[in-house]
Structures are given as structure tokens and as C-alpha cells.
Scaffold this motif. Sequence first.
Motif, PDB file in Angstrom:
ATOM      1  N   HIS A  79      72.327  33.971  65.388  1.00 51.10           N
ATOM      2  CA  HIS A  79      71.910  33.977  66.792  1.00 51.10           C
ATOM      3  C   HIS A  79      72.694  32.891  67.505  1.00 51.10           C
ATOM      4  O   HIS A  79      72.752  31.756  67.043  1.00 51.10           O
ATOM      5  N   VAL A  91      72.978  38.003  69.436  1.00 49.99           N
ATOM      6  CA  VAL A  91      72.442  38.076  68.078  1.00 49.99           C
ATOM      7  C   VAL A  91      73.130  39.205  67.325  1.00 49.99           C
ATOM      8  O   VAL A  91      73.463  40.242  67.921  1.00 49.99           O
ATOM      9  N   LEU A 114      62.187  38.529  64.683  1.00 47.94           N
ATOM     10  CA  LEU A 114      62.892  37.451  65.393  1.00 47.94           C
ATOM     11  C   LEU A 114      62.401  37.329  66.823  1.00 47.94           C
ATOM     12  O   LEU A 114      62.104  36.245  67.304  1.00 47.94           O
ATOM     13  N   LYS A 115      62.295  38.462  67.497  1.00 46.62           N
ATOM     14  CA  LYS A 115      61.883  38.425  68.904  1.00 46.62           C
ATOM     15  C   LYS A 115      60.440  37.951  69.047  1.00 46.62           C
ATOM     16  O   LYS A 115      60.059  37.404  70.065  1.00 46.62           O
ATOM     17  N   ILE A 120      63.377  30.491  69.943  1.00 44.54           N
ATOM     18  CA  ILE A 120      64.596  30.581  70.750  1.00 44.54           C
ATOM     19  C   ILE A 120      64.140  30.952  72.158  1.00 44.54           C
ATOM     20  O   ILE A 120      63.197  31.734  72.305  1.00 44.54           O
ATOM     21  N   TRP A 121      64.821  30.395  73.160  1.00 45.33           N
ATOM     22  CA  TRP A 121      64.443  30.684  74.551  1.00 45.33           C
ATOM     23  C   TRP A 121      65.689  31.042  75.344  1.00 45.33           C
ATOM     24  O   TRP A 121      66.796  30.609  75.016  1.00 45.33           O
ATOM     25  N   TRP A 133      63.382  30.965  83.150  1.00 46.93           N
ATOM     26  CA  TRP A 133      63.082  31.157  81.730  1.00 46.93           C
ATOM     27  C   TRP A 133      62.393  32.503  81.574  1.00 46.93           C
ATOM     28  O   TRP A 133      61.488  32.835  82.343  1.00 46.93           O
ATOM     29  N   GLN A 136      59.352  37.458  77.005  1.00 46.88           N
ATOM     30  CA  GLN A 136      59.516  38.880  76.701  1.00 46.88           C
ATOM     31  C   GLN A 136      58.282  39.472  76.054  1.00 46.88           C
ATOM     32  O   GLN A 136      57.508  38.799  75.391  1.00 46.88           O
ATOM     33  N   MET A 140      55.026  36.010  70.585  1.00 52.25           N
ATOM     34  CA  MET A 140      53.807  35.238  70.371  1.00 52.25           C
ATOM     35  C   MET A 140      53.634  34.271  71.517  1.00 52.25           C
ATOM     36  O   MET A 140      54.564  33.581  71.909  1.00 52.25           O
TER      37      MET A 140
ATOM     38  N   ALA B   9      62.638  24.220  76.603  1.00 50.76           N
ATOM     39  CA  ALA B   9      62.733  25.214  77.685  1.00 50.76           C
ATOM     40  C   ALA B   9      61.865  24.819  78.881  1.00 50.76           C
ATOM     41  O   ALA B   9      62.003  23.707  79.391  1.00 50.76           O
ATOM     42  N   PRO B  75      57.119  27.019  73.895  1.00 56.75           N
ATOM     43  CA  PRO B  75      56.908  28.054  74.918  1.00 56.75           C
ATOM     44  C   PRO B  75      57.024  29.452  74.295  1.00 56.75           C
ATOM     45  O   PRO B  75      57.559  29.597  73.194  1.00 56.75           O
ATOM     46  N   PRO B  76      56.504  30.476  74.994  1.00 59.97           N
ATOM     47  CA  PRO B  76      56.685  31.846  74.489  1.00 59.97           C
ATOM     48  C   PRO B  76      58.156  32.085  74.146  1.00 59.97           C
ATOM     49  O   PRO B  76      59.034  31.814  74.962  1.00 59.97           O
ATOM     50  N   VAL B  77      58.395  32.565  72.933  1.00 63.55           N
ATOM     51  CA  VAL B  77      59.781  32.675  72.466  1.00 63.55           C
ATOM     52  C   VAL B  77      60.471  33.873  73.113  1.00 63.55           C
ATOM     53  O   VAL B  77      59.813  34.817  73.571  1.00 63.55           O
ATOM     54  N   ALA B  78      61.801  33.823  73.150  1.00 59.64           N
ATOM     55  CA  ALA B  78      62.547  34.885  73.847  1.00 59.64           C
ATOM     56  C   ALA B  78      63.910  35.125  73.210  1.00 59.64           C
ATOM     57  O   ALA B  78      64.904  35.334  73.899  1.00 59.64           O
ATOM     58  N   GLY B  79      63.945  35.084  71.884  1.00 62.60           N
ATOM     59  CA  GLY B  79      65.224  35.324  71.211  1.00 62.60           C
ATOM     60  C   GLY B  79      65.612  36.791  71.248  1.00 62.60           C
ATOM     61  O   GLY B  79      64.832  37.655  71.630  1.00 62.60           O
ATOM     62  N   GLY B  80      66.842  37.062  70.828  1.00 62.84           N
ATOM     63  CA  GLY B  80      67.332  38.438  70.763  1.00 62.84           C
ATOM     64  C   GLY B  80      68.328  38.725  71.862  1.00 62.84           C
ATOM     65  O   GLY B  80      68.651  37.864  72.658  1.00 62.84           O
TER      66      GLY B  80
END
Lengths: 145, 80
Positions: A79, A91, A114-115, A120-121, A133, A136, A140, B9, B75-80
Motif C-alpha cells: 500500500h 494498493v 484491509l479496507k 490507513i487514511w 479526510w 469509507q 470500522m 489524520a 480515526p475511521p480507516v480508509a485504505g485501499g
Amino acid sequence: MRAAIVRGAIDVAALLAEVASASHGATVLFVGTVRDVNDDRAVTGIDYTAYVPMAEREMQRILREAAERFDTDAAVIEHRIGHLELGDASVAIAVAHARRAQAYAASRYVLEALKQRVPIWKREAYADGTREWVTQQGAMIAHQD
Amino acid sequence: MTVTALLFASYADVLGREAVEMTLPAGATAADALTWLRALPGGDALPPAPLLAVNLEYARVGTVLHSGDELAVIPPVAGG
């Protein structure tokens, strides 16, 4: 199995080579890229940040879970963080397996996990000059206790 | 005891920093640390029950902290 946060461009060919083996009949490569629109707003770029040591640990855990569920240990994920332009890969996940069904399923599992839970932000930059920011769907938010 | 809080973040934005050293009484929990953080300028913008991690593992608010621990407010995560 390898999971890494990277700061430069992701070399997807290198990821494919990393999982290659004569015993695999199927290799699935997923690449997530920066899209020019989100929620009807014109996006011009995304800045990604991460809690790097925890993100790498959590991604490694997800790969182990995928290995157990789908019986493959030929999986790698990278990523990228930092500033990404439209079309840049944020990613990439490469999974190889003897059979395609398990390769597809494992790839999907790794991305969705992962999502949901890797720290990750992303902050999107919009055509009107604003930045936000992003939260999605499916991520969680808090523990239920 | 001293515990380091890490902010990321949007949470780093509202508190104006990415890390803060907290001095907490022995036996303090993650919930106590959150109360401490929410008392900082801008801290009331943190949600009452955010995701937390202690020493790189997701943790619950009742987790007892120890000197030298690293508490991340996530914070609420936002990977991808």
C-alpha cells in the motif's frame, strides 16, 4: 507472504514475480488506483497517511488469515502512502494458487479486510480547491463495547 | 506513569499535533487517557468512543495502560 507500506510507485510486475511458482495455475493481481470522482465530487489527487508499523502488522495478519482460509501462502500486498495523482496505484495485491477460485477469493478477502481495519487514511483533494479526510463504507468506526 | 498518545489524520488536525506525552496515574485505562486527551484544546472534537490501539494492537477502552505504552487514537480507516 509479505506486506509493506511503500512511499514510491508500486511495481506490480515485481509483485507478480514474487508469487510466481510452477505449482500455481492462477495468479490474481488487484490494483487499486486513484479515481477522478468520489460521491459526485471531482477529485484531483489523494494524500495517504498510515500508522505504518501497525498497518504493516495488520496487513501481515490479514495475509495469514487468507493463507488459512484459502490454503495459499503465495500472497503479497503493498500500500502506497504520500501524495498520489489520478491513476496512480494506491494498493496492489498479488495472490497465486493452484486453482483460480481460491486465488480470486483470497484476493478479495485481503482487500476487503484491509479496507475495514488497516490503519490507513486518505485525504482527497477536489477540483474546487478543498480537501477532506474520507470515511469509507464498511470501515470500522469503533469497538462495540 | 508516562504514556505516549499518537494521533492521526483528522484527529491530528483537530488537536494540532501527532503525538503527546501523557502523565497518568498508575492503573489508568485507555478510557482515562481519552478523557485526558479530550480535555486538551480541540480535544472535544474527538468522538467519545474512537477506535484505539495499544502497542500496535486494537484495544478496548477498559484496557489498563502501563508506563511506556503507546496509545493510538484511530480515526475511521480508509485504505485501499
